[in-house]
Design a protein around this motif. Structure first.
Motif, short mmCIF file in Angstrom:
data_model
loop_
_atom_site.label_atom_id
_atom_site.label_comp_id
_atom_site.label_asym_id
_atom_site.label_seq_id
_atom_site.Cartn_x
_atom_site.Cartn_y
_atom_site.Cartn_z
N LYS A 16 2.98 10.29 6.70
CA LYS A 16 3.54 11.04 5.76
C LYS A 16 4.32 10.41 4.84
N THR A 17 5.10 9.73 5.45
CA THR A 17 6.01 8.78 4.51
C THR A 17 5.24 7.93 3.66
N HIS A 18 4.39 7.41 4.37
CA HIS A 18 3.50 6.44 3.34
C HIS A 18 2.84 7.08 2.19
N SER A 19 2.36 8.32 2.68
CA SER A 19 1.60 9.05 1.72
C SER A 19 2.54 9.42 0.50
N ARG A 20 3.83 10.00 1.01
CA ARG A 20 4.66 10.30 -0.13
C ARG A 20 5.18 9.33 -0.74
N ARG A 21 5.16 7.97 -0.32
CA ARG A 21 5.66 6.88 -1.23
C ARG A 21 4.54 6.58 -2.05
N GLN A 22 3.27 6.85 -1.71
CA GLN A 22 1.96 6.60 -2.45
C GLN A 22 1.95 7.63 -3.68
N HIS A 40 4.67 7.75 -10.76
CA HIS A 40 5.36 6.79 -11.33
C HIS A 40 4.57 6.05 -12.43
N SER A 41 3.36 5.81 -12.20
CA SER A 41 2.48 4.82 -12.87
C SER A 41 1.89 5.81 -13.82
N LEU A 42 1.79 6.91 -13.54
CA LEU A 42 1.32 8.02 -14.57
C LEU A 42 2.10 7.98 -15.72
N PHE A 43 3.60 8.19 -15.31
CA PHE A 43 4.27 8.16 -16.41
C PHE A 43 4.82 7.18 -17.14
N PRO A 56 3.88 19.67 0.99
CA PRO A 56 4.24 20.33 -0.10
C PRO A 56 5.66 19.90 -0.80
N GLN A 57 6.52 19.26 0.01
CA GLN A 57 7.70 18.74 -0.73
C GLN A 57 7.67 17.63 -1.81
N GLU A 58 6.47 17.13 -1.87
CA GLU A 58 6.53 15.87 -2.74
C GLU A 58 6.41 16.35 -4.38
N THR A 59 7.52 16.51 -4.63
CA THR A 59 7.43 16.72 -6.22
C THR A 59 8.34 15.51 -6.78
N ALA A 60 7.90 14.70 -7.01
CA ALA A 60 8.60 13.46 -7.33
C ALA A 60 8.95 13.68 -8.74
N PHE A 61 10.11 12.97 -9.36
CA PHE A 61 10.38 13.05 -10.55
C PHE A 61 10.29 11.57 -10.89
N PRO A 62 9.82 11.67 -12.18
CA PRO A 62 9.65 10.08 -12.84
C PRO A 62 10.85 9.31 -12.86
N PRO A 63 10.76 7.97 -12.20
CA PRO A 63 11.89 7.14 -12.30
C PRO A 63 12.72 6.85 -13.23
N LYS A 64 13.93 6.81 -13.37
CA LYS A 64 14.71 6.93 -14.59
C LYS A 64 14.62 5.48 -15.19
#
Lengths: 150, 579
Positions: free
Chosen positions: A3-9, A15-18, A142-150
């Motif tokens: 999961k962690t790996h997936s989340r990081r992915q 990140h790249s999309l943004f 479901p917790q994966e709602t990352a925000f784009p890196p600043k």
């Protein structure tokens, strides 16, 4: 671990999309709207977008086949497409729409066609990336709602 | 989300669902883009609003019509396949009187401007942010506050709108706007004291949202037409409509909108129509002095009134307009006789407007057709500014002095309407309802001067109540040669002008401008005219205005040319002010 790996992915993809300008902050707005009542809200919206945009692309294809070109009609369809794309924050696609409309305004048929081809490419790329993203996101949880890196 | 304080809540939104205002705000979203529709729905729900979505404008209208009072605000996209967003916007504004927010991915200034012009209370650009949606409740709140306030002084506002909208010469219209409104407001406030109680602290709570269905609107329009556009007032309309649940407040705000709408149409018509007298095309409006004393509010109410006074045999020209309060309006009257001067005699018959004109004036009349007053063929445009200024001042004085004058105890309200474009008032009975707001002192003075002249005429016209409601100001366009009826019509904002025109034509023919017409001067007219003359003699004497002295000779002696040179005018003015 997985999961962690997936989340990081997932985070990486996002990140790249943004970073690459495929998505803008509208996408984040959508993610913020996602909640317990609508846990898959973002995906739901993106799916709606695919449906609508496919229809519009097909309309544009037909309109571009006509001779002579009806620029007003082309502009109208593209206007709708742009509006639709703005709903999910499809940045590059939107930019191409604007360019297309400019060609319509100047009655540049060749420019329109070129722009349309480019737009379809961007659209296809975005779609693929998003599909990967959602797939991974579902796997990651479901917790994966990352925000784009600043 | 911020919540209003308790008193606010209760004051503005009394229904239970609005206890936690703005939560529960009922929003109707219209957008043909399904993606955006879904997003907006979600966003609005997040704001704790009650959301209804629609992807077609026609469907939205249907929903709005069938469930009256079911929504607080409408958000709509500009580009929709079945109906132009701007059209929908207009419809909703007129029929339902709801605040409408427009949205589009296109933020071009011209589009945004168009939205605002059509009545949008906001224009959002896509992509729309949450914070923008969170704030939409302020539009609802603001509107309700305005409506409550408007109700109280709606006439003032209406007058203002009417003036602004109707006046072709924006300058003129604006000149008096403030004064007019103030006076009107004062008057209205006094009148409305009891009303105020009804409405309490102006809170909109008593006002339920009224949905103006097509039927209701039809009833409204019918009532307005019946009363006569310029005489219209919310109370009258309400009475005629016989809709028990409708309040005067509802009607007032709807009337305001209707006026705006019509004035917009009128402007288009005006542009097309030639100066056929409908407008005071001539320009006088540009003059600083020429102002239209549009007592729009007054007119409305008073149009009916004015007329009875006319019959004073003692020569007092006055028609009393019961216009609220314009005791001091004599001025208009006073000066009028003088201006008439030479013209009057022949004109009198015509001017007597009694009958013919009254009908005319009933119309919006607010545009006091001054033309009559400008007996001196003075086209407003020609009027030198200098003297005007003086006149204005003096007029003020005159006014003052007049105000003291009993004037036969009647109040005369002279409506000076700018429309008279070129003073050729002479025979113009453009008497659009004359009412001169007291506040019109300054500026109107000038105009009033003209008005004065006119007013008797007009008053005469107005005096004749025999005329049907459509008060059409007898404004004849002065474009036509001298005997010009001032066409206050121009000021009128709506299509009633057309009606007037026909009347005007009639009168014009009958008017003896040059003394010829006379063909039909009605007996009354003649009498009127004589009355007027007498009045001049008598009244002026009484009023210490040696107008008769000054003017009589003129009146008598001058050839029926309706114009007198400026020098005469000035002297006349001065003499007028002597009093």
């Amino acid at each position: 671990m997985d999961k962690t790996h997936s989340r990081r992915q997932v985070a990486a993809i996002k990140h790249s999309l943004f970073d690459q300008g495929y998505l803008d902050e509208q996408f984040i707005q959508l993610e913020e709207l996602q909640d317990d009542a609508n846990p898959n809200f973002v995906e739901e919206i993106v799916t709606l977008y695919y449906r609508d945009s496919s229809r519009l692309i097909s309309n544009l294809d037909h309109a571009l086949e006509r001779n002579p070109l009806d620029f007003n009609k082309l502009d109208t369809i593209m206007h709708q497409f742009k509006g639709s794309s703005s709903s999910i924050g499809a940045k590059k696609v939107k930019a191409e729409c604007t360019l297309f409309r400019e060609y319509c305004r100047t009655r540049n048929g060749e420019g329109c066609r070129r722009s349309f081809q480019q737009m379809k490419k961007e659209y296809a790329t975005l779609r693929k990336k998003l599909e990967t993203y959602f797939q991974l996101a579902r796997q990651a949880g479901p917790q994966e709602t990352a925000f784009p890196p600043k | 989300m911020t919540l209003l304080s308790n008193n606010m809540d209760n004051g503005c939104f009394s229904s239970p669902r609005h206890d936690a205002f703005p939560a529960g705000l009922r929003v109707l979203v219209v957008d043909d883009d399904p993606t955006w529709l879904r997003i907006l729905e979600k966003m609005l729900k997040k704001c704790l609003y009650e959301v209804t979505t629609c992807c077609l404008a026609i469907e939205a209208l249907k929903k709005l019509r069938e469930r009256k009072d079911a929504f607080d605000i409408v958000i709509s996209d500009v580009n929709m396949p079945d109906m132009d967003g701007f059209k929908l916007l207009e419809q909703v504004g007129l029929e339902m009187d709801l605040p409408v927010i427009m949205m589009s991915v296109d933020g071009e200034t011209s589009r945004v401007m168009k939205g605002v012009q059509h009545g949008a209370c906001d224009y959002l650009l896509k992509p729309i942010r949450m914070k923008e949606l969170r704030n939409i409740w302020q539009h609802v709140f603001r509107k309700r506050m305005h409506e409550a306030r408007d109700f109280e002084s709606h006439e003032g506002f209406e007058a203002l709108h009417l003036m602004m909208n109707g006046s072709d010469q924006s300058d003129d219209g604006n000149l008096f706007a403030v004064e007019e409104i103030t006076s009107i407001k004062k008057r209205k406030d006094a009148d409305n004291k009891h009303d105020d109680k009804e409405f309490g602290d102006h809170s909109p709570s008593k006002k339920a949202r009224v949905v103006w269905s097509v039927d209701l609107h039809q009833k409204f329009v019918k009532a307005v037409n019946q009363i006569g556009f310029d005489k219209v007032g919310p109370k009258k309309i309400l009475d005629l409509m016989t809709v028990p649940w409708l309040t005067r407040e509802n009607v007032a705000s709807h009337l305001q909108k209707y006026r705006l709408y019509l004035s917009r149409l009128q402007k288009e018509n005006d542009q097309k129509s030639s100066s056929s007298g409908i407008k005071h095309s001539d320009s006088p409006s540009k003059d600083p002095g020429s102002f239209s004393l549009l007592n729009t509010a007054n007119n409305k109410q008073q149009n009916d009134v004015a007329i009875d006074s006319f019959s004073h045999s003692d020569g007092s020209l006055l028609f009393q307009m019961d216009a609220p309060s314009h005791e001091g309006d004599l001025k208009g009257i006073v000066s009028e006789p003088t201006t008439e001067k030479s013209r009057t005699p022949p004109i009198s018959s015509q001017m007597s407007l009694n009958q013919p004109f009254s009908s005319l004036e009933s119309s919006e009349a607010s545009h006091a057709v001054f033309d009559c007053t400008i007996p001196t063929q003075y086209s407003w445009g020609e009027f030198p500014k200098g003297p005007l200024k003086e006149e204005q001042k003096t007029i003020v004085q005159l006014e003052d002095s007049f105000s003291h004058l009993p004037l036969h105890g009647t109040r005369q309200h002279i409506q000076v309407d700018q429309s008279q474009s070129n003073a050729s008032i002479n025979s113009n009975p453009s008497i659009t309802k004359e009412e001169v707001a007291p506040s019109l002192d300054i500026k109107p003075l000038y105009a009033g001067y003209k008005n004065d002249y006119v007013s008797p005429m007009s008053s005469i016209g107005s005096a004749v109540d025999t005329f049907p409601n459509q008060s059409k100001s007898l404004i004849v366009n002065d474009q036509s040669s001298e005997p010009i009826f001032t066409s206050t019509l121009g000021l009128k904002t709506h299509g009633f002008d057309l009606d007037c025109i026909s009347d005007l034509d009639f009168y014009q023919r009958n008017l003896l401008l040059g003394g010829e017409a006379a063909s039909a001067p009605l007996e009354d007219d003649l009498n009127f005219f004589l009355l007027q003359t007498d009045w001049y003699n008598m009244n002026f004497g009484q009023q210490n205005i040696n107008m008769s002295e000054c003017y009589d000779p003129r009146l008598v002696g001058e050839a029926p040319s309706y114009f007198y040179d400026s020098s005469d005018y000035s002297s006349v003015d001065q003499s007028l002010f002597i009093a």
